[in-house]
Motif scaffolding. Sequence first.
Motif, mmCIF file in Angstrom:
data_model
loop_
_atom_site.group_PDB
_atom_site.id
_atom_site.type_symbol
_atom_site.label_atom_id
_atom_site.label_comp_id
_atom_site.label_asym_id
_atom_site.label_seq_id
_atom_site.Cartn_x
_atom_site.Cartn_y
_atom_site.Cartn_z
ATOM 1 N N UNK A 1 0.839 -1.178 0.000
ATOM 2 C CA UNK A 1 0.000 0.000 0.000
ATOM 3 C C UNK A 1 0.886 1.245 0.000
ATOM 4 N N UNK A 2 0.300 2.355 -0.426
ATOM 5 C CA UNK A 2 1.025 3.621 -0.444
ATOM 6 C C UNK A 2 0.176 4.702 0.224
ATOM 7 N N UNK A 3 0.795 5.464 1.096
ATOM 8 C CA UNK A 3 0.159 6.613 1.741
ATOM 9 C C UNK A 3 0.890 7.864 1.274
ATOM 10 N N UNK A 92 18.186 9.990 1.285
ATOM 11 C CA UNK A 92 17.557 9.796 2.584
ATOM 12 C C UNK A 92 16.881 8.428 2.619
ATOM 13 N N UNK A 93 17.087 7.714 3.705
ATOM 14 C CA UNK A 93 16.407 6.446 3.944
ATOM 15 C C UNK A 93 15.651 6.579 5.262
ATOM 16 N N UNK A 94 14.337 6.407 5.204
ATOM 17 C CA UNK A 94 13.492 6.476 6.398
ATOM 18 C C UNK A 94 12.671 5.198 6.411
ATOM 19 N N UNK A 95 12.892 4.344 7.408
ATOM 20 C CA UNK A 95 12.191 3.062 7.433
ATOM 21 C C UNK A 95 11.606 2.785 8.814
ATOM 22 N N UNK A 96 10.527 2.021 8.817
ATOM 23 C CA UNK A 96 9.861 1.644 10.058
ATOM 24 C C UNK A 96 10.751 0.687 10.838
ATOM 25 N N UNK A 97 10.904 0.935 12.128
ATOM 26 C CA UNK A 97 11.634 0.023 13.006
ATOM 27 C C UNK A 97 10.751 -1.212 13.210
ATOM 28 N N UNK A 98 11.263 -2.400 12.870
ATOM 29 C CA UNK A 98 10.447 -3.619 12.999
ATOM 30 C C UNK A 98 9.887 -3.794 14.408
ATOM 31 N N UNK A 106 -0.093 -2.599 14.360
ATOM 32 C CA UNK A 106 0.841 -3.701 14.658
ATOM 33 C C UNK A 106 1.201 -4.447 13.384
ATOM 34 N N UNK A 107 2.493 -4.770 13.261
ATOM 35 C CA UNK A 107 2.969 -5.487 12.087
ATOM 36 C C UNK A 107 3.378 -4.589 10.934
ATOM 37 N N UNK A 108 3.251 -3.279 11.106
ATOM 38 C CA UNK A 108 3.578 -2.331 10.044
ATOM 39 C C UNK A 108 5.047 -2.440 9.636
ATOM 40 N N UNK A 109 5.289 -2.421 8.331
ATOM 41 C CA UNK A 109 6.632 -2.390 7.756
ATOM 42 C C UNK A 109 6.599 -1.383 6.612
ATOM 43 N N UNK A 110 7.732 -0.739 6.331
ATOM 44 C CA UNK A 110 7.748 0.139 5.173
ATOM 45 C C UNK A 110 8.830 1.193 5.210
ATOM 46 N N UNK A 111 8.853 1.981 4.132
ATOM 47 C CA UNK A 111 9.803 3.072 3.968
ATOM 48 C C UNK A 111 9.062 4.327 3.546
ATOM 49 N N UNK A 112 9.568 5.468 4.031
ATOM 50 C CA UNK A 112 8.968 6.765 3.721
ATOM 51 C C UNK A 112 9.942 7.565 2.867
ATOM 52 N N UNK A 125 5.782 10.036 0.661
ATOM 53 C CA UNK A 125 5.193 8.856 0.059
ATOM 54 C C UNK A 125 5.632 7.693 0.933
ATOM 55 N N UNK A 126 4.674 6.993 1.520
ATOM 56 C CA UNK A 126 4.945 5.926 2.484
ATOM 57 C C UNK A 126 4.497 4.600 1.881
ATOM 58 N N UNK A 127 5.463 3.829 1.379
ATOM 59 C CA UNK A 127 5.184 2.496 0.854
ATOM 60 C C UNK A 127 5.272 1.528 2.026
#
Length: 130
Positions: A1-3, A92-98, A106-112, A125-127
Amino acid sequence: MTAKGTFDITVWTPQPPVHERDGVTIQLVTLNKTWHGDLTGSSVVTMLTATTPVEDSRSYVAMERFEGTLHGRSGSFVVQHDGVSDAGAQSTLVRVVPESATGELRGLRGQIGISIAPDGTHSYTFDHTL
């Protein structure tokens, strides 16, 4: 998904430099953001910056905790930032901390991905997967 959407930096608080030598400064900065669009809420960022005598060459690392909603699901999560500007060429690398997400996220994964328009508007843009 993309936000997608925008965010505003509402508070920018630099601390006294941690270290300065030969024109290079390492400094801690805290900031607050307000998020709009598919990601709605607020976040607190703790950032460590390194600036150089060359204005467009600098770096930062940061941890950011977001609280709010993503596509209408509420919760919080933490992202890790790693950013470099090399003579103006930015990476720039922005990623969700597992396993940092709570509530309905809960369970969210991704990069912004973050972009800054010439007028200073910050957009994202949040994939992600949930």
